[in-house]
Structures are given as structure tokens and as C-alpha cells.
Design a protein around this motif. Sequence first.
Motif, mmCIF file in Angstrom:
data_model
loop_
_atom_site.group_PDB
_atom_site.id
_atom_site.type_symbol
_atom_site.label_atom_id
_atom_site.label_comp_id
_atom_site.label_asym_id
_atom_site.label_seq_id
_atom_site.Cartn_x
_atom_site.Cartn_y
_atom_site.Cartn_z
ATOM 1 N N THR A 1 119.301 -14.276 4.062
ATOM 2 C CA THR A 1 119.918 -15.510 4.534
ATOM 3 C C THR A 1 121.279 -15.654 3.879
ATOM 4 O O THR A 1 121.406 -15.481 2.664
ATOM 5 N N VAL A 2 122.288 -15.959 4.673
ATOM 6 C CA VAL A 2 123.631 -16.244 4.168
ATOM 7 C C VAL A 2 123.943 -17.693 4.507
ATOM 8 O O VAL A 2 123.818 -18.111 5.673
ATOM 9 N N ARG A 3 124.342 -18.453 3.501
ATOM 10 C CA ARG A 3 124.574 -19.897 3.692
ATOM 11 C C ARG A 3 125.835 -20.318 2.942
ATOM 12 O O ARG A 3 126.032 -19.934 1.788
ATOM 13 N N ILE A 4 126.663 -21.122 3.591
ATOM 14 C CA ILE A 4 127.796 -21.754 2.920
ATOM 15 C C ILE A 4 127.431 -23.218 2.708
ATOM 16 O O ILE A 4 127.152 -23.950 3.668
ATOM 17 N N GLY A 5 127.426 -23.656 1.444
ATOM 18 C CA GLY A 5 127.092 -25.034 1.121
ATOM 19 C C GLY A 5 128.325 -25.909 1.082
ATOM 20 O O GLY A 5 129.464 -25.442 1.147
ATOM 21 N N THR A 6 128.116 -27.191 0.956
ATOM 22 C CA THR A 6 129.238 -28.132 0.916
ATOM 23 C C THR A 6 130.067 -27.981 -0.357
ATOM 24 O O THR A 6 131.168 -28.519 -0.448
ATOM 25 N N SER A 7 129.544 -27.256 -1.331
ATOM 26 C CA SER A 7 130.334 -26.930 -2.517
ATOM 27 C C SER A 7 131.408 -25.889 -2.213
ATOM 28 O O SER A 7 132.328 -25.691 -3.015
ATOM 29 N N GLY A 8 131.287 -25.240 -1.084
ATOM 30 C CA GLY A 8 132.196 -24.157 -0.749
ATOM 31 C C GLY A 8 131.714 -22.800 -1.238
ATOM 32 O O GLY A 8 132.350 -21.781 -0.986
ATOM 33 N N ARG A 9 130.598 -22.777 -1.936
ATOM 34 C CA ARG A 9 130.039 -21.525 -2.411
ATOM 35 C C ARG A 9 129.253 -20.849 -1.294
ATOM 36 O O ARG A 9 128.650 -21.497 -0.431
ATOM 37 N N VAL A 10 129.258 -19.516 -1.331
ATOM 38 C CA VAL A 10 128.486 -18.715 -0.388
ATOM 39 C C VAL A 10 127.213 -18.274 -1.094
ATOM 40 O O VAL A 10 127.278 -17.649 -2.158
ATOM 41 N N HIS A 11 126.089 -18.607 -0.510
ATOM 42 C CA HIS A 11 124.795 -18.285 -1.115
ATOM 43 C C HIS A 11 124.084 -17.234 -0.274
ATOM 44 O O HIS A 11 124.014 -17.346 0.953
ATOM 45 N N VAL A 12 123.554 -16.232 -0.946
ATOM 46 C CA VAL A 12 122.819 -15.155 -0.280
ATOM 47 C C VAL A 12 121.414 -15.108 -0.872
ATOM 48 O O VAL A 12 121.248 -15.104 -2.099
ATOM 49 N N TYR A 13 120.412 -15.085 -0.009
ATOM 50 C CA TYR A 13 119.016 -15.024 -0.439
ATOM 51 C C TYR A 13 118.354 -13.831 0.233
ATOM 52 O O TYR A 13 118.520 -13.600 1.430
ATOM 53 N N THR A 14 117.594 -13.065 -0.537
ATOM 54 C CA THR A 14 116.932 -11.893 0.038
ATOM 55 C C THR A 14 115.558 -11.693 -0.570
ATOM 56 O O THR A 14 115.310 -12.055 -1.732
ATOM 57 N N GLY A 15 114.672 -11.104 0.228
ATOM 58 C CA GLY A 15 113.360 -10.732 -0.277
ATOM 59 C C GLY A 15 113.396 -9.490 -1.136
ATOM 60 O O GLY A 15 112.438 -9.176 -1.836
ATOM 61 N N GLY A 16 114.508 -8.760 -1.099
ATOM 62 C CA GLY A 16 114.671 -7.606 -1.967
ATOM 63 C C GLY A 16 114.771 -8.022 -3.423
ATOM 64 O O GLY A 16 115.133 -9.156 -3.740
ATOM 65 N N THR A 17 114.463 -7.104 -4.312
ATOM 66 C CA THR A 17 114.410 -7.393 -5.743
ATOM 67 C C THR A 17 115.443 -6.565 -6.480
ATOM 68 O O THR A 17 115.612 -5.381 -6.217
ATOM 69 N N ALA A 18 116.126 -7.209 -7.430
ATOM 70 C CA ALA A 18 117.104 -6.511 -8.265
ATOM 71 C C ALA A 18 116.390 -5.935 -9.479
ATOM 72 O O ALA A 18 115.801 -6.676 -10.272
ATOM 73 N N ILE A 19 116.432 -4.614 -9.630
ATOM 74 C CA ILE A 19 115.762 -3.962 -10.758
ATOM 75 C C ILE A 19 116.740 -3.144 -11.595
ATOM 76 O O ILE A 19 116.356 -2.215 -12.289
ATOM 77 N N GLY A 20 118.022 -3.511 -11.488
ATOM 78 C CA GLY A 20 119.031 -2.821 -12.269
ATOM 79 C C GLY A 20 119.959 -1.945 -11.455
ATOM 80 O O GLY A 20 120.880 -1.340 -11.999
ATOM 81 N N GLN A 21 119.745 -1.882 -10.139
ATOM 82 C CA GLN A 21 120.503 -0.958 -9.300
ATOM 83 C C GLN A 21 121.766 -1.564 -8.721
ATOM 84 O O GLN A 21 122.459 -0.935 -7.924
ATOM 85 N N GLY A 22 122.101 -2.809 -9.087
ATOM 86 C CA GLY A 22 123.325 -3.430 -8.601
ATOM 87 C C GLY A 22 123.181 -4.125 -7.266
ATOM 88 O O GLY A 22 124.164 -4.280 -6.535
ATOM 89 N N THR A 23 121.984 -4.575 -6.943
ATOM 90 C CA THR A 23 121.726 -5.201 -5.647
ATOM 91 C C THR A 23 122.599 -6.427 -5.417
ATOM 92 O O THR A 23 123.141 -6.632 -4.318
#
Length: 788
Positions: free
Chosen positions: A475-497
Motif C-alpha cells: 500500500t502506498v499512501r500520502i497523508g496530510t502531513s505530506g509524508r509518503v507511507h509504504v506498507y508491505t507484508g514483506g519483512t525486512a531481515i537486513g537485505q535493505g527492503t
Amino acid sequence: MRGKLVGSPVRRLEDLPLLRGRGRFIDDIALPGMLEAAFVRSPHAHARIDGIDTEAALALPGVHAVLTLEDLRPWLVNEELVVGLPSASYRQFRNRPVLARGEVVHVGEPVAVVIADNRYIAEDATQLVMVDYDILPAVSDCRAALVDGAPKVHLDAEDNLLAAFDMGYGDVDAAFRNARHRFRETLHIHRGGSHSIECRGAVAAHDAVSDRLTLWVSSQMPHSTLRVLVDMLGRDENQIRVVTPDIGGGFGPKLVVYPEEVVACIATLKLGHPVKWIEDRREHFMATTQERDQYWEVEIAVDDDGRIQAIQGDIVHDHGAYTARGINLPQNSGESVPGPYIVPAYRMGAKLALTNKIPVTPVRGAGHPQATFVIERLLDRVARELGLDRAEVRRRNLVPASEMPYERPLRSRGGVPVVLDSGDYPRCQQMALERAGWDAFPARRRTAHAEGRHIGIGCANFLKGTGRGPFETVTVRIGTSGRVHVYTGGTAIGQGTKTMLAQIVAEQLGGDVGNVTVTTGDTAATALGIGTSNSRLAVTAGSSAHVAAGKVRDKLLQVAAGVLDATPEDLEIDGRDIIFRPQAGRIANKKLTLGEAAHVLAGTPGYVLPGGMEPGLEATEHVIIDRTPFAGGTAVAEVEVDVETGGVRIMNYVLAIDSGRLINPQLVDGQAVGGTAHGIGNALFEWMAFDENGQPLTTNFADYLLVGACEMPRVEVLHQESPSPFNPLGVKGVGECGVVPAAAAICSAIEDALAPFGVHIRKAPISPPEIIALIDEARRPSAAQYSR
């Protein structure tokens, strides 16, 4: 737009918090009233449990509970972790119980759990739990396990054959019958564990007000964990949240759901306190899944020019005591033997043997290093027998670029045809050979020989299916703060996700990666997700992020066009602003911030949204990836062997890889070098030893050896970019590429160094004592002609 981001070596977003000590790993989580758990584990590889006495442990001050399976049953609707990947080849189903159920079948199997004020008390109390074991015969060798009359791994089993299958295509019998040359090999490939710097762990807490159970877990697949908890606890998805904090490495075994995680959840529900369990290193050796042994009997048929006519063989695979993942490892191995080569006819059978050892699941590479070792050993044998250069034999058999995409008459475990998507394998091999000085090596050898040194060079080609689908949610979302938020079911385990996704999204939404936040591995953030494995996230999550960001961009420009009285074509997103830059004749330099645009679509009571647009600046995508993009390449290793001690020093190592379009070359190089380090360990050091009774013998880093800085050579990484047609970004995975060819290339180089002795290497890893034994058994102790 501030410039092109995809393809640039953007610095990792993950590093600064870690360098400043602000990482939040599983053991950093501390909750009010939290208790800690320690498990009572079986000291025997096979035994019947005749009774468990917890009285003395419960009497120890600070102990809150000692739980056995009987105590957990009121909280369970299912006592087993049913997690095996589907297959028609199973002969029996062996799912892990949440705690031992009348029988233990490997050392380290959890039998009971102590919950106490702290880990120290809990550990002391585990020694007071008296388990009455009736020791039973065990079997630890997977070949012996399949022999008639072998001890049964499980008391209720008829035999130890868990699964069997065959795969292949073409007229193999005719190819061998008509072949000019046939060569047979018996090979043994052993791999150990993952040994990430952080072991496993779980923290469970229950909010009685909302009746919500939260599990923080060091896992590669939080959504899988959620589904298992739903199935076992009978709670619905809204009553459970699974969150992954920072993770200190995964490498495969953390993609598995474990009994300890389920037990921690039940303990917090039962006791009303948060419960933490942190695996120690000894537990990691005895309770975290491993990859271990495959034994191969293989045969290759070739013509006078060394061109492959057919390959056939059989695999015996050590499955361990339970099914913690499925048949995927020997499936991957068998499917991958043809590699980047043209193999007109192929047949491989596999048998999965139960043993009284820790369950087997993927470690980085997941069966592909074994397949690569097999085909590359066969080709070295062909070159030696026919008096041909080893690289030339490979070149003659490589699939040419002109035949891409190249469909092989095999199907993946999901029934999808195996199609090699893109690449120029001969060119990739040539790049590696040239950089390694392959043609000049004979001169270097003569110099070394004059000095009494034994050096050798070896090469190995490889393919690695990556980006396994079917999808990864973003999911890619732009909030009213102006920040871009990205949400994913993938997991960061040190690979630079997080860096990778931020680059992909920022390229379309202003070019400022610092304005992008990425949330990974939280089931409350994304309803669907698969997780991290198989070098998959750049392909799956990256593609979803790319498409979702494009949709948000289109909507953003549409909103801004209405506010600024412009057309989308006259607008440019730069950082946090949408700027009006008309072609001609219009007032310029008007702008709208991302936050202001988000406010427009946030909605105001009683007012209509502009242009009939839907609310919110966001998009969720699950781009379907049915076909696997294949990364590949060539490794060339140059080594020196001390013939008095058997010691091996890697003098030079070149890795040419094709991982499709590069998102971040710096991250790609890091993954390639890290994978190579893992592969060097598989070639020379890592050995998870068991005795004949199933007792683990290497349960610390004094006995189980890992590659260190002193053993690690400089690795030169070369890139060939051939975009994959199988995903919108053209990317392929890279996280496992380094490990796949390493053992094959290094063992080829060792054998080449020892050519004067006639040494032939048939196993990996190869240790100094084994090298000395091979030299001692050599058939040609005097110097002989060197051949490549």
C-alpha cells in the motif's frame, strides 16, 4: 523529480538507527509485568514419554507456571502446526505438535515450558522438571533410514519414507543407449544451519479490554504466523496481530512457524502477563531448522565434443523428524540440475527420508547450491575424461541468448512451466573468466609450482529462480502531513527492503527517499502478505510498489491540476511539492504541497470531493507474479592448497551475476558478497554433525565453523543487466546468488590444485583432514600433466 532513483546507489535508510543504537530487536521489547519462558527439551533423539513431574519446578520461587501439552489443550483447537507445502508425493504426514505428545523424535524437541519472573529462574526450573523417558532406537543417516529393518523415526510409522517423486522429460533411455560417453558420480552435499547473528524469539501480550493478542516475533513471514495462530487457537484474524521488529538476519529458517511462538501466545492468554522467549545459541543448534544432507547418484551422457545428451539420477534427502516446510528442497534441487545448460533429456528421482534429527527447511539457496554442485561436478568430470578445457565444456552447453526466453519441459512445484526469462549466459561466463585471468592461469601455476606451491582455478555457472509469487501486498499512501507511507507484508531481515521500496516509490512521488516511511511485516498494516524468502521482495513487493506508486501519482496530479488550473502534463512532483511548469503562455511557478493535495481528498463534512474522485491518496496492489525470473551468473575461484595440512586459501574470487535491472547497485553488491561468504562456509567450514544415535555434536561455534574475516577473500562482483519480461520493473532477485555457485567453484579449484595427485572431490564441504586423506589415497602421487 529530483533525478532517477532506480538504479542509483542510494544509502540504506535502515543504517542510521542501527548505528546510533536505536534498533529495536525482539529482545529489546520490554512490557510491564512481563514474564520469561524457558523450554524443557528432549536430550534424546528418540524416546517414549512415560510421565512428566513438574512439582519441584513449580515450588521454585519466581516460577509462575510449568506447562505441558495437557495444560495447553484447553486453549487449542488443533495441536499440530500444519504448515507443509501441498504436494501429491507425501507418503505420510508428520506435523510438529505444539509440545511433545507422548514421544520425542529429535534432540531439542520441546517437551514443556517454564514461565518465571526472569529467564535465569526459568532456566533453573527446567532442570527440576522430571521427564520419564523410555529411550528408543534412533536413526540419523537418511540412507540408513530407508533400509528395510531400520529403526522407525515415529512409533506409529510403517517406514521412514516421507515422500517420493520423479521428474523429467525426453527419451532418457535412448539418449544413454546411444551416447558416446557416460560418466557416473556419487556425490554428497551437506549444508548446516542459518546462524543469523540474532537467534529466534517471541514476545506475546494479550489486551483484555480489546481481547487482542499481539505477537512480536523474529520471523520472515508474519502473515503465515497469523494464519497458523488462527488455525490453532480458534481466534479470528481481528483478535490477533503479528509484528516483526528489527530482525538480525533470517537466511531461511525464520520463514518457519515454530511451536515456541504458539506456546508463548497460550501462556500469555493463560497467565494474563506478557511472555517473552529468546532462543539462546545452543537452542538454535538443537531446535531451529537446518538444511543438511543430500546424497546423489547421477550419470551424464555426452558426445565426443562434450555436449550433454542426457542426465539421470536419484536423490536421497534428509528430511529430519517432522515436516516444517515440505518437499520443496529436493524439488528445487531436482528441478535445478539442468541449470543454464541445454539438456535434451533428463530424469531425476527423489526420496525424502525421515530421520531422528531437527526438521529440515530452506537455508539461503534452498536446494539450488546442491543442484549446482552436481551439474558442475559432472561437467568437470566430462572435461577431464575428454581432455577438454573446463570452461569450454560449459560454453558449448550454455543456453545462448538468442534462444531466450527458453522453456524447459519441467514444471515448478506449483505446476508453472520452467521458463528461463532472459540473459546472455555465455557472455556472463566470459566476463568472469576474463576478469579472473583464466587464460593466463597456466603461467601463474608454473610459477607457483616452481615455488613448491599448489594453486588451482575453478569455475561454476548457476541459475537461481527468484521472486516466487503469487504476490506481495504493498500500500502506498500520502497523508496530510505530506509524508509518503509504504506498507508491505514483506519483512525486512537486513537485505535493505525499506531502502529498495523507498527508491521505487520516491522515483514517482517526488524523488525524496527521506520523505518515504516504510512499514514491513505487520499484519495490522496489511491484511494480506506472504513474506520474505526465495530472493522475492524486489520482484514481488517491488512490482506492487511500482504499480501502486504510479496510481497514486496519477491521482495526485489530477488533484493538483484541478487546484492549480493546469493539466497533469504541466505538473512536476519535486520533493514535497507539485509544481506548475507550463509549456508556454501560462503563469508559472504555482505549486501545491503533497500534504495540501492529501487534504483535498481527506474529505470535509457536507462537501463533495472534486471531480467525482474517490477519497484518499492511496493505492494497494498485489501484482501477480506467476512466472519466476531466473538470476544467474558465473563464479571463478582461485585457491592455494597446503598439501601438508590440507588448508585452503582463496586467493581470488570473481562473481559475475545477472539479476535483471538493478534497483540499488550497492545493495546488490552487498547481497552478492554476503551470499558468497555463506557459500564459502558451505564449501570449507560448516558441518552440522550428528552421531549414529542422533545426538548433535557441533552445538557451538568452537565446533561448528563459520567463515571469518581472515578466511574471506576480496570478492569482485561484475554485473550483467538483462531485464526480466516477467514483472513490470524487469528485476530479478539477488539475495541468494552468491551462495549458489560457491561450493562448486571452490571444490573445482581445489581439485585442480591437486591435479598432480589425481584427487577427485565428491562432497562439500571439504575439510583439511579430508583433503589430506584424498592426497594419501591418490593414485598418482607424482607430478602429472595439468589439464583444464
